[in-house]
Design an enzyme around this catalytic site. Structure first.
Site, PDB file in Angstrom:
ATOM      1  N   TYR A 163      85.780  -7.387  48.269  1.00 23.53           N
ATOM      2  CA  TYR A 163      84.706  -6.612  47.646  1.00 23.53           C
ATOM      3  C   TYR A 163      83.819  -5.947  48.690  1.00 23.53           C
ATOM      4  CZ  TYR A 163      81.081 -10.225  48.492  1.00 23.53           C
ATOM      5  OH  TYR A 163      80.172 -11.099  49.061  1.00 23.53           O
ATOM      6  N   CYS A 164      83.194  -4.844  48.281  1.00 23.52           N
ATOM      7  CA  CYS A 164      82.186  -4.167  49.088  1.00 23.52           C
ATOM      8  C   CYS A 164      80.959  -3.959  48.205  1.00 23.52           C
ATOM      9  CB  CYS A 164      82.722  -2.862  49.687  1.00 23.52           C
ATOM     10  SG  CYS A 164      83.290  -1.622  48.488  1.00 23.52           S
ATOM     11  N   TRP A 165      80.186  -2.916  48.453  1.00 19.87           N
ATOM     12  CA  TRP A 165      78.931  -2.733  47.714  1.00 19.87           C
ATOM     13  C   TRP A 165      79.166  -2.488  46.230  1.00 19.87           C
ATOM     14  CZ3 TRP A 165      74.224  -3.748  46.932  1.00 19.87           C
ATOM     15  CH2 TRP A 165      73.379  -2.896  46.211  1.00 19.87           C
TER      16      TRP A 165
END
Length: 211
Positions: free
Chosen positions: A89-91
């Site tokens: 995951y990222c932002w």
């Protein structure tokens, strides 16, 4: 390749590919930080994107991300087995986590990308804070500063009682003593995550002692 937050438990490891600063502010419990952009690189990409052109910002970003992923493959993930199944995951579930997920799958790891990224996790945390605390019965320890409330709370914890130490979670004493020396206070987001994690360990049938 997108999965929802409620499927996170199905994976061997959760990988947060945001910058160290983003990770420090808050992250999914147990996640490993493997940034594909450093703090400074993210600023550079964002500035180029806005001040030069989206194309140039994306081009520079892609080169940096590719270089950093290569480094992680040679170090951070060098010992992961063939059947390792990571959740990335990222932002907000965009290009950073998408690029890592795509490359991992090309290698042969059945990686998946968290739909909505950290933002979806943050929304879920706030929703949980609206409902989970209401499931418990609390016994509050009250008294003036210096009366030993914290010591009593610690003794209750050692005796096996369910205790919620909000001051410890916040790394700040609720008295004139203030912040704990040498310990950084968590951000509001991180405090919320720590609070939810603590509440999830409690049995609703037993009381929770709190100062």
């Amino acid at each position: 390749l997108l999965v929802s937050l409620d499927q996170a438990g199905d994976f061997d490891e959760i990988i947060d590919v945001r910058t160290p600063l983003e990770f420090a502010e808050d992250h999914i419990p147990g996640a490993l930080n493997a940034p594909v952009l450093s703090n400074e690189e993210r600023v550079l990409v964002g500035t180029t994107y806005k001040q030069v052109s989206p194309f140039e910002g994306t081009r520079i970003g892609a080169a940096l991300v590719a270089r950093n992923i290569a480094h992680h493959l040679e170090t951070t993930f060098a010992d992961r087995p063939r059947n390792w199944r990571p959740l990335i995951y990222c932002w907000r579930g965009g290009k950073r986590s998408g690029s890592v997920t795509t490359l991992f799958n090309m290698i042969g790891w059945p990686a998946r990308q968290l739909n909505g990224g950290y933002k979806s996790y943050r929304r879920a945390t706030l929703d949980t804070l609206d409902s989970l605390p209401k499931r418990f019965n609390y016994i509050a320890l009250v008294g003036p500063t210096g009366s030993g409330k914290t010591r009593l709370l610690e003794a209750l914890n050692r005796a096996g009682a369910q205790t919620l130490d909000l001051e410890a979670l916040a790394a700040h004493r609720g008295s004139l003593l203030g912040a704990w020396a040498g310990i950084a206070q968590p951000s509001q987001k991180r405090f919320d995550t720590l609070l939810v994690s603590a509440l999830r360990t409690f049995d609703p049938l037993r009381p929770v002692f709190v100062e």
